[in-house]
Structure formats: C-alpha cells, structure tokens
Design a protein around this motif. Structure first.
Motif, PDB file in Angstrom:
ATOM      1  N   PRO A 269       0.749  -1.199  -0.074  1.00  0.00           N
ATOM      2  CA  PRO A 269       0.130  -0.020   0.089  1.00  0.00           C
ATOM      3  C   PRO A 269       0.938   1.169  -0.049  1.00  0.00           C
ATOM      4  CG  PRO A 269      -0.036  -1.086   1.977  1.00  0.00           C
ATOM      5  CD  PRO A 269       0.640  -1.838   1.332  1.00  0.00           C
ATOM      6  N   GLY A 270       0.281   2.315  -0.182  1.00  0.00           N
ATOM      7  CA  GLY A 270       1.031   3.612  -0.408  1.00  0.00           C
ATOM      8  C   GLY A 270       1.764   3.823  -1.570  1.00  0.00           C
ATOM      9  N   MET A 271       1.880   3.004  -2.690  1.00  0.00           N
ATOM     10  CA  MET A 271       2.334   3.152  -3.860  1.00  0.00           C
ATOM     11  C   MET A 271       1.817   3.952  -4.736  1.00  0.00           C
ATOM     12  SD  MET A 271       4.031   0.301  -6.613  1.00  0.00           S
ATOM     13  CE  MET A 271       4.853  -0.494  -4.982  1.00  0.00           C
ATOM     14  N   GLU A 272       1.991   5.263  -4.994  1.00  0.00           N
ATOM     15  CA  GLU A 272       1.472   6.312  -5.658  1.00  0.00           C
ATOM     16  C   GLU A 272       1.751   5.978  -7.174  1.00  0.00           C
ATOM     17  OE1 GLU A 272       0.682  11.265  -5.756  1.00  0.00           O
ATOM     18  OE2 GLU A 272       2.309  10.386  -4.719  1.00  0.00           O
ATOM     19  N   VAL A 273       0.806   4.991  -7.648  1.00  0.00           N
ATOM     20  CA  VAL A 273       0.898   4.596  -8.968  1.00  0.00           C
ATOM     21  C   VAL A 273       0.166   5.446 -10.276  1.00  0.00           C
ATOM     22  CG1 VAL A 273       0.028   2.685 -10.645  1.00  0.00           C
ATOM     23  CG2 VAL A 273       0.477   2.268  -8.395  1.00  0.00           C
TER      24      VAL A 273
ATOM     25  N   GLY B  59       4.888   2.341 -12.811  1.00  0.00           N
ATOM     26  CA  GLY B  59       5.771   3.876 -12.426  1.00  0.00           C
ATOM     27  C   GLY B  59       4.844   4.364 -11.639  1.00  0.00           C
ATOM     28  N   ASP B  60       5.883   5.095 -10.663  1.00  0.00           N
ATOM     29  CA  ASP B  60       4.899   5.870  -9.408  1.00  0.00           C
ATOM     30  C   ASP B  60       5.289   7.661  -9.698  1.00  0.00           C
ATOM     31  OD1 ASP B  60       7.468   6.515  -8.304  1.00  0.00           O
ATOM     32  OD2 ASP B  60       7.191   5.085  -6.713  1.00  0.00           O
ATOM     33  N   ALA B  61       4.921   8.367  -9.009  1.00  0.00           N
ATOM     34  CA  ALA B  61       5.150   9.680  -8.864  1.00  0.00           C
ATOM     35  C   ALA B  61       6.291  10.071  -8.555  1.00  0.00           C
ATOM     36  CB  ALA B  61       3.931  10.393  -7.855  1.00  0.00           C
TER      37      ALA B  61
ATOM     38  N   PRO C 294       6.512   9.375 -14.846  1.00  0.00           N
ATOM     39  CA  PRO C 294       5.959   8.599 -15.984  1.00  0.00           C
ATOM     40  C   PRO C 294       4.357   9.115 -16.130  1.00  0.00           C
ATOM     41  CG  PRO C 294       5.775   7.568 -14.016  1.00  0.00           C
ATOM     42  CD  PRO C 294       6.839   8.584 -13.660  1.00  0.00           C
ATOM     43  N   THR C 295       4.005   8.958 -17.636  1.00  0.00           N
ATOM     44  CA  THR C 295       2.658   9.199 -17.927  1.00  0.00           C
ATOM     45  C   THR C 295       1.907   7.856 -18.653  1.00  0.00           C
ATOM     46  OG1 THR C 295       3.541   9.993 -20.210  1.00  0.00           O
ATOM     47  CG2 THR C 295       3.249  11.528 -18.445  1.00  0.00           C
TER      48      THR C 295
ATOM     49  N   SER D 155       7.167   9.987 -20.664  1.00  0.00           N
ATOM     50  CA  SER D 155       7.068  10.880 -19.404  1.00  0.00           C
ATOM     51  C   SER D 155       6.784  12.285 -19.710  1.00  0.00           C
ATOM     52  CB  SER D 155       8.950  10.896 -19.077  1.00  0.00           C
ATOM     53  OG  SER D 155       9.566  11.676 -19.962  1.00  0.00           O
ATOM     54  N   GLN D 156       6.702  12.816 -18.504  1.00  0.00           N
ATOM     55  CA  GLN D 156       6.178  14.334 -18.379  1.00  0.00           C
ATOM     56  C   GLN D 156       7.278  15.195 -18.893  1.00  0.00           C
ATOM     57  OE1 GLN D 156       4.436  15.644 -14.673  1.00  0.00           O
ATOM     58  NE2 GLN D 156       3.363  17.163 -15.462  1.00  0.00           N
TER      59      GLN D 156
END
Length: 1397
Positions: A1198-1202, A1219-1221, A1255-1256, A1297-1298
């Motif tokens: 948990p807590g992985m900002e996907v 890919g996370d934030a 990542p996007t 990616s951004q």
C-alpha cells in the motif's frame, strides 16, 4: 531482470541561465532539461523577408534583379550537452576565481540537496567539475517524522556579486556556500564591486607576480548549514527567499510565516506572511535583520529581486503584486477580485484585469525604466511598469500586451527566463516549445528628437555609454517596419502603453508532456491525394503521441527510422550505381550575362541536376556506363557528345572548375568532359615506376582538387586549372612513402577556404596536408586508430594493442541553414561510426592555418550498425558520402548494409538515423523542380527510388524523426480507429464554472461573481492523417471532462456475436466540491457521410452508439475476455459490461475497489487484469466468463502512488511493471509458491529503479529481435542439430514521461543480464560523470527486493561507445564477452527490435 534505456532525451526546459561560460567575452546560454544539461552559443543570421521574383514563363531576370530585405535574427547553436545522474532543480552563475576559461562558473543544484560547481575546460572542450557539495546527511533531518529531502522544494539562490550562494533544502535548512573574491585581503571589508568605483588592482597584480596569490586554493570557502529558525524563530514555514541587489554584504529577502498558511484558514489566519531582509556575516556565520514587513497576503509565493533603477524586491502572489524597497516602503496592486476579499493589505485596484498569476514568470526587459515582462500560465504577456520619484517607487501599473504587438506569441506557460543581452531573452517551457524572444520599444514622440549634446546641455549630470549611443541601431535591428523618431523619456513616469513589440527569434523543440500514445498506420502507406507513389519498403507502424498543454496542445508523429517520401520507383536488376550531375549551363549568348553574375548562382536552375550517369551490367555480363538527361523525375538516355558507354563501370562522378568540367571516374582511368559532354581529357592510372595499371578504389572531390586512392594504397591528388586542364599535384615524401587506406579533401570557411587533404594510413594515423603542399603534413595524429575521447597530435596510447580496424574517414559539414560545422567521421569494419568535432586550444587567430593547435573531441554517438548478410560486400568500398542539401540539411550518408543519415540541427548534436529499407548500393542527391532537395538511391534488390524527406519533420533534434501537428487545445487522450484510418482525439477547452442547481443548496442560485473558476469541457475530434486536419467534433456537456479514450473490439450483436471496433470514451461530470462527480461511458463509431464542398476528407463522421450514465467518474477503460466485453473503472467499482442489441451496456461482473482506479491493463486473451490507483497501489485480478466473475489474486504494497502500469510476460513468467509519482519503476511478480507471497496474496517486489522522470504511460510492444545466444544448452540432445528450440515472443515496454523523454524497458535473459550488470559496474568506475555525480546512487532506490536483481541502466551501458578502442576491449574482456556479442546486446536494449516504428 530488465534493462532501462532512454530512446530520446528529455525535452522540457526546466531551468536556464546566461553567462560568459566559454570565455570571458562570450555570451552563452545554459539550459537544464530535467537530467540533461546543454550549453549554447548565440549566432545572428540574416532572415530573408522577401525573395527575388523570376520572370514570366521561367525566363531569368538578368537585369533589374529585385533586392531582398533581411533582418537580423538570433539563433541558438549547441556547443555541448551532458546527461546527468541527477535531476536539476536550479542553475546559478558565479564569478569564481581562477576559472580555466577566463569566464564565469556554473553552479548546479540537484533534487537531493547536492551542489556542483562546474567550469568550462577549453583544453578538453568540455565542462569540468570544480567541487561537489552534499547536504543530504541523516544528521540534518532534525525531526524524526520529517520526510525525504526529495519531497521538499529545494532551490538555489546566488548573490548577485557572487559572494556566496544559498541552497534551501528540507523543511527549513539553509546551506551557505561562500566564494572567494579577488583581493579579499587587500581591500576594505565594505568594498562592493557593483556599487563602488573600480579599485586599483595593481596591488593584486603585484601579489600575483610575487607568488603570493591564492591560485592553488579552491574558489570557494567551507560551506555551512543553518536552520532558518536560528536566524529568526518565526521562520517556521519559509515560502521563498532570494538574494537582493545593492548591498555591501550578502543580503537576502525571505517570505515566511510563523504558522502554516492556507485558504481554508483565512478566517483565522488572514494575512499571515511576513517579508524579512537579512544580511549575512559569512566569517562570523551570523546574520542581522534589516527590515521586516508583516501582514502580507497568504498567497505570495516568490521573492523577485530587482536591480536598478527600481531596486528592492517584488513579491509575487496569485492575486496581487507587492513592491518593497530597501527602506521597507511597499506599493501593491491587486490583479483580480479575490485580492481584496482575501487580504487587508492596502493595494491599488486593477482587478478588472482578472489575472491568475499562479505559475507566472517575470523578467526585467528595460534597464532604464525597470519595466518587467510577466508571462502568465497561459503564455499571455503583461507589462509591469513603475512610476519612480527619484529612486523611490510611487506606483505600479499593469498592461496587457495585445496580440498585434506579439502578446500571444507563446502558447504555453513558461518555466524559466533569462536575459540574453539587449532586447532579447530566453523563455523556457515545460508545456510547449522554448523560444528566444526579442522586442523593440517605441517611446512617445512629443517634439523632435534632441541630440545628445542638447540633452547634456540641459542636464550636465546625464551620461551616455556605448549602449545608449547604439540604441537606434538595435531598434532598427529587430524592426519590422519604419519606426518613428523617438526621444528620451522621463524616468519618473511609467512606460508608454503599447510601446513594446515582441517576436520570436528561435525555438527549441519540446515534446513534453507526453500524455498518451497510440500506434497507427503510417501516412506513406495511405492513398495520397496527389499522384506520387509513396509505397514504403516494408510494412510499418507510426507512433502518435499527444503533447503540450493548453494552446500548445499538439499531436506528434515519431519514427525511429527515416521513411522516405517516394516520388518514383522502378526496378533495374542490372543497375550497379547512379550519380547526378549539377553541371552549369552554357551562358546564353543573347542575354549578355556577366560572368560574375553567372558564377554567383542567381539563375534559378543553376543548382538543378541536369544529367545522371549510371553503371550497369549489359546482356553479356560486362559492365558499362550510360548517361541520361533529367526532366523533372524522368530520365531520357542520351547518345550525344563523346561519352563512351563501353568504357567500363563508373566508380564515381563529380564536377570541377566551377561546374564546367564533368569528371567520370572509371576503374582504371579518369575522364573529363565539358558541359556538352565533349571529351576533354583522359588520365590513365599507372604506376610511374613499373607502368603497371592500377585500379581506383575511391575518390574525393573539392574544387579545384581531386583525391584518388588506388588499389596499391597510393594516393595522388589532381588539380584543375582555370582552363579546365587537370594535372597532378607534385608529390612529396610525406605522401609517397606511406600506405593509405582512406582520404578526402575538405574546404570551407572553417579552413579559410583553403583545401586540406585528410589521409588515414594503414596504422590508423591521421595526416593532414594543406594543398597544394604535399611535402610534409601540417598535422599528424597517430592515435586515431585507438579512437580516444580526445584526439591530439601528442596522444600516445598506453599500449599498441587494441587498435580498431578503421576503413574510412570523411570530413564534412553537418548542420542546417542556420549553422554548419565540420566533423570528422570515422567508419570501422563493422560500419560503426565515430564522430569527432574539431576545436583549437589555445584558440587560433582567424588568419592562422586550420591545423594550428588542432584537437578533436569525440561526440556521443550510441548508434550500433544493423547487421545485414550483404553488409560485407560494402565494407571495402567508400560508403560515406557528403551532401550539401538533402531536405535542407548538410548531411553525410552511409551506404551499405546499415544505410544511415548523419543529421544535425543547429540546436542539437549530430544524430545517426537509419534509412528504412534494405541495404543501399548507391546513393546520390537529386534536385529538380519536381523534387527539390531530394535524393535518389539504389537498394540491394535493384530498386531505384527518387525520394524526398517528409516535410515538417525534425530529423536531427532527438535521434528520432519528429513532427508536431498543432491542435490548439489540451489533448487528454487519443486512439487509432483502424476501419476508417483515423485518429480520435479527446481534447478539452476551458469554460467558466457556475454552481449547479441543487435542491439542498438554494443559495447557489444567488451566486454573483465575475471572476469565475475555469473547468474543462471535453470535445471528441476526428483527425484525418493524410493532411492532418480535423474533420469532425462532438462536444460534451459543460464541465464534463474526458478522462480516457480507447478503441475496443466489442461484440455488437448477442445473436450473431458480430464484433466491431468501436470508440469508447470515459468522462467525469464535475459539479463542484460539495456534490459527487458523475460520469458517462460513450461508445462511438465512425460512419461515411456526404463530404463538405472542396473538402473530400470530411466524408466520415462520429455517430453516437451508446451513452451510459453511471455513478462516479469513468477513469479507465479496457477490453477484457474473449467475448468482446468492456471493462470500466467507474467510481469505486470496476465493472464488466456488454453491448446489448438495444444499445445499452449491460453489467455482467464487478469488483469493489474502495477507491478510484486510474490504470486498467488487461493481457489480451487471458482474462488477467492489472488495476492500480494512487492510494491503494496495485491489484492483480482475473476474469472468468463461465460464470462471469472477477477474482482478486494479489495486492502490491500500500501507499505506492501509481501513475501508470503495464503487464510484461517473459519466459512463462508474468511481471507487473509500475511507474509511480517519484519517477521510480517497480517490478512486481505474482508467485503463489514463494513463501513471502502468503499464498499469492502479496505481489513480490522484485526491483526498483529511479528514472528521474515523471511517467505518464506504459505500452507493451513486441520485439522483432531475440537476445544473442552465446552458449550451448548442455541439457539438449547433442545429436539433434536441425531443429532449433522454440523462441518465446519477446516484448518491450515503451514508457513516456512528463519531461518528454521516451524510454524502453527490456526483459533480458540470465546470461545477458550477467554481462550487462558486469559492464555497468565497470563503466561506473571507468567513465567520467558530469558534475561529479554518482550514477549508482542516482538509480538505486530502497525497496523490499527479496534478494532479486535490479534493473540495469541502459543509458550508462551505451556510453561504452565513448571509450577508446583499447578500453572497449578491456571492458569486454572483464565481462567475458566478445565485442560482437556486446554490440548485439546494445542493439537489443537500444530498441533494435522496434524496426516497425
């Protein structure tokens, strides 16, 4: 076991600074693009406004040639670029002591509280790291609950006088880095170079002469860290700080609050911020408070220091601007209606402007009046002017720049700005192209313009410098029309409204942010509207991505290889070679054309190809040559003149004597013809001593010289005189006593238009002769065969072994119309290229010879030649050919088994791009009225093609061919619709939000507000890819935003089970923060209709099939199962729906997710589904059809900002890539047999890798390659040799990616992984890393790991090409692999399996 490789660098410009970097008098621009650092120089070019016209009916206008009006335009030319092992957060210029270049140093701040002080090293033509400073120790984390340093906004501020720099990092830490100043111990402490008179530096010179200097000391003193609360206990919540101008000691202003500010706390904490100015005593590490202004609005986010004549600081808020001078006097102006409601600070009212200053960028554009340019987040321009009473500010005035004055030349928000001298600035952007912005200023005209003498008579204290005296010239420099006369305006008044006019000088291509991608059918394989043949050599796909934000929203077409626009093709199996000729026409006798005018090339068709010579095999098998005349794109064989077809095969063709002599090179002789094909001269190739007939291997043309390399490794150089007679240049011992394997002649302004001959001997040494002197080489570099990173005449390798097998060298210009630079291109036996850029150290005078102080630096070129079975037959031939104009590029083409172009934009390094198709036997330029700046080539199958580069593409910028198609709106999603060959775009426009009608909130109907918030309204559009035009639109409801759009193969009939590709759109209807969002699922198909007049492409239109309203936003869509059902993430559920006959979506299965799912990926044909969100992490589920049910298999931590995720099958194993934030890639695996997985309920976290980019998207792509097999399978039956083991399908994951970077994640086998990991460990220690950063630390992320192997860094592995040949061999020996095996590995991880793109 995976490998991460960046296919293209980041393109979003995050930071920029201008400074004299290369030398003391230079003006350079340093740009940071996330993890890429680029150094530019400025170049002024003349831009043509009106072109000369031709006479009627194609007649030349010999007399009365119209004049062309030009204007000066500033362009960016790349000097060097560096990939960094860190994410840049700030750049600063420092006037440091003892800088090698004599200019200034550059201070670079990184995300994890690091500082690197770098300088330019002119000896090695590269940046050099002076020092690295780390502030990320655990002892600096005061509170145990404090988060990681990378979670805070870390930024850098440098004192304008370069006395120190401050890095704010963590919650409230300030690192001070002092810099030594010239004469610190010689002058008084109160001396300041910015405001005091220049000091007498003779004592300093005396100390330097006496050896009492601090030359051996570092340019900085010991740094120290202070908690901001030590300066003032009230600095608990710092917002921003910056050093100020006009102070004798380092002084900074800081915005802070004793308690956290916030919009929700306005009723309790109104105006909570304060602005405080501190002066630093660096020696005592103490500070003094100079002034403090309290009661400032909560929304101030930036301190902008202002130089003279305004001084002080500008405090920038979302709703207001506040100026505070050195005495603490403040002047404020409100820019919208919320300023007065949220603050009690006194302000003048300009709320009618209705500005939103969040994300704005401000830069001073006038040093006389202090005017500031404000660039809004939409890209619009505003002018902030100050009313000055002496040196006191008495008022602020804001004015919009109208569109006709250039106020809308930017289409996206700016991320940074920096001035580039007079009337120019660089504007960087993360959402659109970065630009060089220029402007002119027109002052008010009251009376006639007074002379400088009259002005001095009125005010004896008034002075003028050179810039003032040249002001008129600079205004005319950028003027587009005749400017009225002007006079010096009073400094006490604000600038005249509308006095500035802006225009764009140059652009840097930006693909960021890459929001969504899809694969589609390439334009070249469609039926074009014209009669041209555009059949590609093989079936391909094209990669389409949505990029940009707001008005800069665009669609970009990306191609990994160059795909030619084929105008004509024919098959000639007997053809062996082809050459085009640009021979000058005979001067018309009745025109009386002056010879100088004719030589100047003013006739419009002088550069057109008139003749074509081919080499072929006749019916009897003998080789012969033929000549054709060119008409458009058609050929007609000629039998006129004295051209003999049966003379043998042609090796090369060129022109000499200013195009009046056609030179045909045969195997054993050279023939010279005039422009009417009259034979002028025959030069046989014979050995002077033995009279043995020699064969010609290759030639090189450079008027008036011709270099000939023969099969006995000898070289002769021929010269043509003014009469067209060819004679051999006298040879000396320097050329006759050496065996040569390659050579060419080069001449350009870089060599003062003097011809030089570059020869490669059998030992791999480079010899340069200045023609016509062949007695002695003016430059010798015997170490070229070792391919060192820096090649000099003094280079001596450690050992004589490990030399590369070089086969060819070529020196030619690379670039475009803005900038061309010579490069030395070296080809080895495997067709790999090494590119060297020449430079001089010490710098030579322009009048000196080119070889004076000559050095060469190797350019970063990771491309590996493709393997082809027929490549060996080309390796012994001269395969490199220079061309001056192929699609506007000065380029070099590599023929053979790996055909490639070497291309370069003025703002990029040389890039090597493969030409799509088979091996190329012969290649030549082709330029006619029907095929401007084109080319003609013959492939290995005997197919002759006349081609052009596709217009609109940038080929030298990224290492990919890229073309941007502006849409003008934010693109939230796109997909390809195969049945109609269209692209479907989901775009958004900004609309005013009004509170909806609600039974429980009757007061909402009484809302009266002029300054309304903006929300997105979705629009579905059809994009026709033949001419890239929009042909249909479908608008959604107001405030209904498109969140996802997919093309799905759905079942449309329950009876016949017919399936059809349909377009599914998921939306969210936003109704404010007090009401829950709702959503809809739209299903469209595209039907044929009657087209609009004169627009045949509009014969297709969107038809709504289904609109299903659901509770909650529809955040993700996917196809699932084998029955053509749709999986939708709606609200807090994931639901499987089927399309019924009555055009409704029937739910058949669902799963409660307890949160909004943002990622849905299903593995086609398996029922396996990956679901992810930013709160709960990753869920791995399954779907069954009998009965319809969804099953949860396992969860990630948990807590992985996907942000995005994808399924990766490899070797009968299934991996989940996330890919996370934080810019990290996580590799998870479902393995219920592992004891740590708790029966499969827990997904195993195999490895984590930091990319440095947000990542996007992730997209699974198949590979056409397989990894190299370097060992036999010992378990296989040794008697079975005929049947190879079955190969599983290999896949890649393409990551966008951004920041605009395009990356590839490649799964690798065990043996390959061992090689890659061993090479990575070796290269980490063997290579020099820019800015002194550690790539191992940059990529490593703490994770669970379970003892598995991490992801290897493909970018670091591709830097193997930077090593010399000896160190390459040593590296391969350390990893236990042959060099050909390693090259195969590089091709595999570098996207070699994506040849269909």
């Amino acid at each position: 076991m995976q490998c991460y490789t960046e296919l293209s660098p980041p393109t979003a410009v995050t930071h920029a600074v201008s400074l004299p970097f290369l030398h003391a008098k230079a003006l350079n621009l340093v740009v940071a693009r996330a993890s890429l650092l680029q150094v530019f120089e400025l170049r002024a070019v003349s831009t043509e406004v009106e072109s000369a016209a031709n006479g009627a009916d194609g007649e030349y206008v010999w007399n009365d040639i119209p004049l062309q009006r030009t204007e000066q335009t500033t362009k960016l030319v790349l000097v060097s670029e560096y990939t960094l092992s860190g994410t840049v957060t700030s750049l600063g210029r420092v006037k440091a002591q003892n800088v090698k270049s004599g200019g200034e140093a550059l201070l670079v701040a990184f995300r994890d509280a690091k500082l690197s002080l770098v300088e330019w090293d002119p000896e090695n033509y590269s940046i050099s790291t002076i020092s690295v400073h780390y502030y990320e120790g655990d002892e600096l984390q005061v509170a145990p609950w404090a988060t990681d340093l990378s979670h805070y906004h870390n930024y850098l501020s440098v004192d304008p006088s370069s006395r120190c720099a401050a890095l704010k990092f963590g919650a409230r830490h300030l690192a001070i880095l002092p810099f030594r100043q010239m004469g610190d111990d010689l002058v008084e402490d109160d001396y300041d170079p910015d405001i005091d008179d220049p000091m007498d530096i003779s004592p300093v010179k005396a100390k330097l002469t006496n050896g009492d200097s601090e030359r051996n000391q570092t340019p900085y003193s010991a740094s120290f860290v202070l908690p901001l609360t030590a300066l003032d206990p009230a600095l608990n919540h710092p917002i921003h700080l910056s050093f100020l101008y006009e102070y004798r000691e380092p002084t900074f202003g800081i915005i802070s609050a004793p308690r956290a500010p916030g919009v929700s706390l306005l009723a309790e904490r109104k105006d909570p911020l304060s602005y405080t100015v501190f002066t630093l005593d660096i020696e005592q590490r103490a500070s003094t408070t100079l002034l403090s202004v309290s009661g400032l609005p909560y929304d101030i986010f930036r301190v902008l220091p202002l130089p003279l004549p305004v001084g002080g600081a500008l405090l920038v808020g979302s709703n207001e601007l506040i100026h505070v001078d050195q005495a603490g006097k403040s002047n404020a102006v409100s820019v919208n209606h919320f300023a007065k409601q949220s603050s009690s600070f006194p302000m003048s009212d300009q709320s009618d402007l209705g500005l939103r200053l969040e994300g704005c960028v401000i830069e001073q554009i006038s040093s006389e009046t202090g005017d500031l340019l404000i660039i809004e987040h939409t890209g619009s321009f505003l002018m902030l002017s100050f009313k000055l009473d002496g040196r006191s500010v008495s008022g602020l005035a804001l004015e919009r720049i109208s569109e006709d004055k250039g106020g809308q030349v930017l289409q996206a928000a700016a991320s940074c700005t920096t001035t580039l001298g007079r009337s120019k600035m660089f504007v960087g952007s993360e959402d659109g192209d970065s630009v060089i912005l220029g402007w002119t200023k027109k002052t008010a005209q009251i009376t006639r313009k007074r002379s400088h003498a009259e002005l001095l008579a009125e005010d004896p204290d008034l002075s003028f410098d050179e810039d003032d005296l040249e002001d008129d010239d600079d205004d005319d420099l950028y003027a587009t029309a005749v400017q009225p006369s002007k006079q010096s305006s009073s400094r006490t008044e604000a600038s005249v409204p509308g006095s500035y006019t802006f225009r764009v000088h140059d652009r840097l291509l930006n693909l960021a942010p890459l929001k969504d991608i899809t694969l589609g059918k390439p334009t070249s394989s469609r039926n074009s509207s014209d009669n041209t043949k555009t059949r590609p050599p093989e079936t391909t796909l094209e990669l389409i991505a949505s990029t940009g934000s707001g008005n800069a929203g665009s669609v970009v077409v990306l191609k990994q290889e160059i795909e030619s626009r084929i105008l004509q093709e024919s098959k000639f199996p007997s053809l062996k070679g082809i050459w085009t000729i640009q021979a000058k026409r005979t001067v018309p006798k009745d025109k009386g054309l002056d010879k100088d005018v004719f030589d100047a090339g003013l006739a419009p068709d002088l550069d057109e190809d008139r003749l074509v010579i081919i080499s072929r095999s006749n019916s009897s098998g003998n080789e012969e040559s033929a000549i054709y005349s060119v008409s458009g794109i058609n050929f007609e064989e000629r039998d006129t003149g004295e051209f003999e077809s049966d003379a043998g095969a042609t090796i090369d063709v060129g022109t000499l004597c200013k195009g009046t002599r056609i030179i045909q090179v045969l195997k054993n002789e050279i023939r010279s013809y005039d422009t009417e094909l009259g034979l002028s001269q025959i030069l046989p190739m014979e050995d002077e001593a033995t009279d043995v007939e020699l064969k010609i291997v290759s030639v090189s043309f450079s008027d008036p010289y011709l270099l000939v390399l023969r099969d006995d490794s000898s070289v002769i150089i021929l010269q043509v005189d003014d009469k067209g007679e060819i004679e051999e240049v006298d040879k000396g011992d320097g050329i006759t006593n050496t065996k040569w394997i390659s050579g060419n002649i080069y001449s350009s302004p870089w060599t003062n238009n003097k011809a030089i001959a570059l020869l490669l001997n059998a030992e791999g040494g480079l010899h340069v002769f200045e023609l016509p002197n062949l007695v002695r080489a003016t430059y010798i570099a015997n170490g070229l065969g070792f391919l060192p990173p820096v090649l000099t005449s003094e280079y001596i390798p450690r050992r004589s072994i490990g030399k590369a097998t070089l086969t060819e060298i070529l020196m030619a210009d690379l670039g475009n119309s803005v900038s061309k630079h010579p490069y030395l291109i070296v080809r080895n036996a495997t067709d790999d290229l090494s590119i060297y850029k020449p430079y001089h150290h010490p710098v030579r005078e322009p009048s000196q010879n080119f070889t004076k102080n000559l050095r060469w630096i190797k350019q970063d070129q990771p491309r590996v030649a493709k393997y082809a079975e027929d490549s060996e037959q080309f390796s012994a031939q001269a395969a490199l050919k220079p061309f001056t104009n192929i699609g506007g590029y000065s380029t070099v083409f590599l023929a053979g088994g790996s055909p490639s172009f070497i291309l370069k934009e003025s703002s990029s390094s040389p890039r090597v791009l493969n030409l799509k198709g088979n091996s190329v036997q012969s290649f030549s330029s082709f330029n006619t009225m029907e095929c401007r700046s084109g080319y003609i080539y013959l492939d290995a199958e005997g197919v002759l093609r006349i081609c052009q580069l596709h217009s609109g593409f940038k080929y030298g910028e990224l290492g990919l061919a890229a073309r941007k198609i502006p849409i003008g709106q934010d693109i939230t999603g796109l997909c390809y619709y195969p049945p109609k060959d269209l692209y479907v775009l989901g775009t958004s426009i900004k609309t005013d939000f009004k509170l909806p009608e609600d039974d429980y909130h009757h007061e909402w109907s009484k809302e009266e507000i002029d300054f309304k918030p903006k929300l997105e309204r979705g629009v579905v559009k059809l994009l026709e890819p033949n001419n890239w035009t929009l042909i249909d639109t479908y608008e959604l409801e107001p405030t209904e935003a498109i969140l996802c759009i997919k093309t799905l193969d759905l079942e449309v009939s329950e009876e016949t089970h017919q399936r059809k590709p349909l377009i599914a759109v998921g939306t969210a209807l936003i109704r404010g923060e007090d009401l829950a969002a709702r959503g809809s699922i739209y299903v469209f198909e595209v039907i044929n209709v009657v087209p609009q007049p004169d627009r045949p492409e509009t014969n297709r239109k969107l038809k709504l099939v289904v609109k299903e309203e659901v509770k909650g936003a529809v955040t993700a869509l996917s196809e699932i199962g084998s029955q053509g059902f749709l999986l939708a993430a709606q609200g807090q559920k994931c639901m499987v729906r089927g399309l019924k006959e009555d055009r409704t979506l029937l739910p058949v299965a669902f799963m409660d997710m307890q949160c909004y799912v943002t990622v849905l990926k299903a593995l086609k044909g398996t029922g396996l589904v990956l679901m992810a969100d930013a709160q709960k992490g990753v869920w791995f589920t399954g779907y069954t059809e009998e009965p319809y049910k969804m099953i949860l298999f396992g969860k990630g931590r948990p807590g992985m900002e996907v942000i995005t995720a994808e399924l990766l099958p490899h070797n009968k194993q299934l991996y989940l890539v996330v890919g996370d934030a934080e810019g990290d890639i996580h590799v998870l695996q479902y393995n219920p047999e592992h004891p740590e997985s708790v029966g499969g309920q827990r997904l195993l976290h195999k490895s984590t890798f930091h990319t440095g980019h947000f990542p996007t998207t992730m997209t699974l792509l198949p590979s056409t390659l397989s990894p190299s097999i370097t060992s036999l399978d010992n378990t296989a039956d040794p008697m079975v040799l005929d049947t190879p083991p079955p190969q599983a399908q290999l896949n890649h994951i393409l990551i966008t990616s951004q920041s605009g970077a395009l990356s590839l994640l490649t799964p690798v086998e065990e043996q390959m992984y061992r090689r890659l990991a061993a090479m990575q460990a070796h290269l980490q220690n063997a290579l020099d890393h820019p800015c002194g950063l550690n790539p191992r630390e940059y990529r490593a992320v703490e994770s669970e790991g379970f003892g598995s192997r991490g992801i290897v860094d493909g970018g670091l592995l591709r830097r193997w090409c930077e090593l010399g040949s000896q160190r390459r061999a040593e590296a391969c020996a350390k990893v236990g692999a042959e060099e050909w095996v390693w090259r195969s590995d590089l091709e595999y991880i570098g996207g070699g399996g994506l040849g269909y793109l």
